[in-house]
Design a protein around this motif. Structure first.
Motif, PDB file in Angstrom:
ATOM      1  N   ALA A  22      11.544  27.308 -18.587  1.00  0.00           N
ATOM      2  CA  ALA A  22      10.840  27.072 -17.317  1.00  0.00           C
ATOM      3  C   ALA A  22      11.799  26.727 -16.188  1.00  0.00           C
ATOM      4  O   ALA A  22      11.573  27.134 -15.043  1.00  0.00           O
ATOM      5  N   THR A  23      12.872  25.984 -16.480  1.00  0.00           N
ATOM      6  CA  THR A  23      13.790  25.577 -15.413  1.00  0.00           C
ATOM      7  C   THR A  23      14.678  26.717 -14.930  1.00  0.00           C
ATOM      8  O   THR A  23      15.399  26.558 -13.953  1.00  0.00           O
ATOM      9  N   ARG A  24      14.620  27.837 -15.585  1.00  0.00           N
ATOM     10  CA  ARG A  24      15.325  29.020 -15.069  1.00  0.00           C
ATOM     11  C   ARG A  24      14.526  29.690 -13.958  1.00  0.00           C
ATOM     12  O   ARG A  24      15.083  30.403 -13.137  1.00  0.00           O
ATOM     13  N   ARG A  25      13.211  29.444 -13.950  1.00  0.00           N
ATOM     14  CA  ARG A  25      12.327  30.112 -12.981  1.00  0.00           C
ATOM     15  C   ARG A  25      11.926  29.204 -11.831  1.00  0.00           C
ATOM     16  O   ARG A  25      11.720  29.679 -10.714  1.00  0.00           O
ATOM     17  N   VAL A  26      11.733  27.914 -12.106  1.00  0.00           N
ATOM     18  CA  VAL A  26      11.300  26.961 -11.078  1.00  0.00           C
ATOM     19  C   VAL A  26      12.226  25.746 -11.120  1.00  0.00           C
ATOM     20  O   VAL A  26      12.896  25.505 -12.115  1.00  0.00           O
TER      21      VAL A  26
END
Length: 112
Positions: A22-26
């Motif tokens: 998730a932290t790669r996208r947001v």
């Protein structure tokens, strides 16, 4: 007790691996806010279901005077649990999941 401990450890690993993706996208704190919002909604549904059932209330809190009453002596412990063991800990896990080379490195330090 052991089964609940296993589920807790399993869900911590799932959280770290999910946050890694998730932290790669947001941004990390946006992903954490989404997780907290989803968890709050699920907890609210569970608490409402328990509060409407006399048998479940007696099971979870047999010595409570009222289901929604929180003893004043428990407020400090509750605040510590929410802020220290939850918000700070999961913020650190999110930071670690984003910046660690491997997500397993982040999981190795969760016991520390």
């Amino acid at each position: 007790g052991n089964m609940l401990f296993f589920v807790n450890c399993l869900m911590t690993a799932v959280f770290v691996l999910t946050m890694r993706v998730a932290t790669r996208r947001v941004p990390p704190y946006t992903a954490l806010a989404i997780v907290y919002t989803m968890a709050s909604c699920l907890i609210s549904v569970f608490v409402m279901a328990v509060s409407l059932s006399g048998g479940l209330k007696a099971f979870f809190c047999p010595d409570c005077d009222g289901f929604w009453n929180i003893p004043s002596g428990a407020l400090f412990a509750l605040a510590y649990w929410v802020l220290g063991s939850s918000v700070v800990a999961y913020s650190c896990l999110t930071f670690g999941a984003k910046h660690a080379r491997e997500a397993t490195h982040c999981l190795a330090y969760t016991a520390v």
